[in-house]
Design an enzyme around this catalytic site. Structure first.
Site, PDB file in Angstrom:
ATOM      1  N   ASP A 411       0.970  -1.238  -0.008  1.00 48.81           N
ATOM      2  CA  ASP A 411      -0.117   0.119  -0.011  1.00 48.81           C
ATOM      3  C   ASP A 411       0.909   1.309  -0.022  1.00 48.81           C
ATOM      4  OD1 ASP A 411      -1.734   2.167   0.870  1.00 48.81           O
ATOM      5  OD2 ASP A 411      -3.115   0.963   2.067  1.00 48.81           O
ATOM      6  N   HIS A 412       0.913   2.009  -1.036  1.00 50.60           N
ATOM      7  CA  HIS A 412       1.785   3.078  -1.085  1.00 50.60           C
ATOM      8  C   HIS A 412       1.642   4.469  -0.287  1.00 50.60           C
ATOM      9  CE1 HIS A 412       5.281   4.882  -2.900  1.00 50.60           C
ATOM     10  NE2 HIS A 412       5.095   4.728  -4.111  1.00 50.60           N
ATOM     11  N   ARG A 413       0.523   4.123   0.266  1.00 45.78           N
ATOM     12  CA  ARG A 413       0.170   5.209   1.462  1.00 45.78           C
ATOM     13  C   ARG A 413       0.830   4.915   2.687  1.00 45.78           C
ATOM     14  NH1 ARG A 413      -6.103   4.572   1.696  1.00 45.78           N
ATOM     15  NH2 ARG A 413      -5.207   2.020   2.325  1.00 45.78           N
TER      16      ARG A 413
END
Ligand code: CAO
Length: 439
Positions: A411-413
């Protein structure tokens, strides 16, 4: 041209009401029925429409003023001496008797049938189903008063998608509230229309050939909803790498007799579990959940890892707890037991909860790489494909080495790209030399 007063109509029993919004200013051109202002009592809000088409000469009240039935709140200049210019009400679209005042502004020359102000009483709406989505450009033309538009703006509701249940399909406050409620319910149930993207229309497949229909299993339905939720909510990135597992395989095969003695199959999976536990310890930014509502990171102080199991009923993900504290044999036994019980539908719900991270291994089946979907609220998942002998340059010559393909989706967040590469580097190092697991 003549001036016509704008008068507060019969308010259906309300004594004094407050002006909560003014939609026009001096000089504005209005059509009959265009909203002029909104007043609100403790029970309802009322949009006061223009009694006729014309130009606003003045508005004599301001937001916050209290007004009563019969008060003059402004005037407009009307072409043709104030003759009725409003569209007559269509009988079939009349509001229920208790839903609007009987009369509107009583002008000096009252129109034959004046437009009715929309009263938004606090009562449940009959139909809150979303209307077919019009073009966004149409939103400006939807039939809704200023207070309703304001509410829609505050709640982020697209008026163009809401079906009005008021007179002439005017959108009421309750319609907006009902629409938002329905969207939330659908989102909670993993419903697809909550995503705001158009659904896929199915053709009649029987026109192309014979078909059969069967109900989705519960597991299939839940997996579909979870996958969709993750796919829509999580900005995925997948990092690919390879681990040289030549030595690991020599060791694993060397344990065959011991494995048979223990009645356990030692596959690459327990090694992967240990390697991932090590990487989660070294890079704790992978062992978190994002709480966006509270704008917080939940840092987990435990290492539980889910393993995706392919079963006849669908995909199941049992969870091995405290992987960092268990040895390879214990992990092999537990993984085999959980996989077996998953296939026999004997898992308890608690055995499928609490994972920090997931491993999905297609190594026993094949493939060189894939892009797994993060099992949200976890923030990463490791996909493992089939190991294959490849020529690897050792500085002097190509050597045949057994290379294991790794596909880490995250999850690139929560995780940045550099950490994604660090995670797979570390896995490759540990799997390339399993003595590192002892360190
Ligand atoms: N490369 C090469 N061979 C591999 C391998 C790999 N990466 N991983 C496993 N193998 C071998 C095993 O060693 C075993 O071979 P032997 O019988 O010769 O020892 C064979 O493949 C079968 O292994 P397995 O699948 O029975 O056992 P496992 O521990 O590797 O995996 C489990 C267990 C439960 C993960 C697996 O059975 C499974 O269900 N995989 C599918 C998961 C899945 O569907 N993922 C997709 C989810 S997203 O849609």
């Amino acid at each position: 041209m003549s001036a016509q007063d704008i008068v507060i109509p019969d308010l259906g029993g309300a004594d004094e009401v407050e002006v909560i919004e003014i939609a026009v200013s001096k000089g504005d051109q209005v059509a009959a029925e265009d909203p002029i202002l909104t007043v609100e009592s403790d029970k309802a809000s009322v949009d006061l429409p223009a009694p006729a088409a014309g130009k606003i000469l003045e508005i004599t009240v301001k937001v916050g003023d209290k007004v009563r039935e019969g008060d003059v709140v402004g005037s407009l200049s009307v072409a043709g001496g104030g003759e009725a210019t409003a569209e007559p009400q269509e009988e079939t679209e009349a509001a229920p008797a208790d839903d609007r005042p009987e009369t509107v502004a009583p002008p000096k020359d009252p129109p034959a049938e004046a437009p009715a102000p929309a009263v938004h009483a606090d009562k449940p709406t009959a139909d809150t189903s979303p209307a077919p989505a019009p073009d966004i450009a149409d939103t400006a033309r939807v039939h809704a008063g200023p207070a309703v538009r304001k509410l829609a703006r505050e709640l982020g509701a697209d008026l163009g998608r809401i079906k009005g249940t008021g007179p002439k399909h005017r959108i009421l406050k309750e319609d907006v509230q009902g629409y938002i409620k329905k969207q939330l319910q659908q989102a909670q149930q993993g419903g697809v229309s909550g995503s705001g993207i158009p659904g896929v229309k199915l053709p009649d497949f029987s026109q192309f050939g014979k078909v059969e229909r069967e109900s989705l299993s519960r597991i299939h339905s839940m997996t579909a909803a979870n996958m969709h939720r993750s796919w829509l909510n999580v900005p995925h990135v997948t990092q690919f790498d390879e681990a040289d597992i030549t030595d690991l395989e020599d060791f694993r095969k060397g344990q065959k007799a011991a494995a048979e003695q223990r009645g356990v199959k030692l596959t690459p999976l327990p090694f992967l579990l240990k390697a991932c536990a090590r990487a989660l310890q070294a890079l704790p930014q992978f062992n978190v959940a994002l709480d966006l509502e509270k704008q917080e990171l939940v840092r987990k102080q435990y290492i539980h890892i889910g393993i995706a199991v392919d079963t006849p009923a669908g995909l199941m993900v049992p969870v091995i707890r405290d992987v960092d504290q268990k040895g390879l044999w214990a992990l092999a036994e537990e993984a085999a037991d959980l996989a077996e019980r998953a296939r026999n539908k004997q898992l308890k719900p608690a055995e499928m909860q609490g994972a920090c991270f997931t491993i999905t291994s297609l190594g026993g089946i094949g493939g060189t790489a894939f892009t797994p979907i993060v099992n949200t609220p976890e923030v990463a998942i490791l996909g493992v494909s089939k190991a294959a002998i490849k020529p690897v340059w050792d500085g002097k010559a190509f050597q045949p080495r057994l290379m294991l393909p790794l596909s880490l989706s995250y999850d690139h967040r929560a995780v940045n790209g550099a950490d994604g590469a660090r995670f797979t580097n570390l896995l490759a190092e540990v799997l390339g030399d399993i003595r590192r697991l002892l360190l």
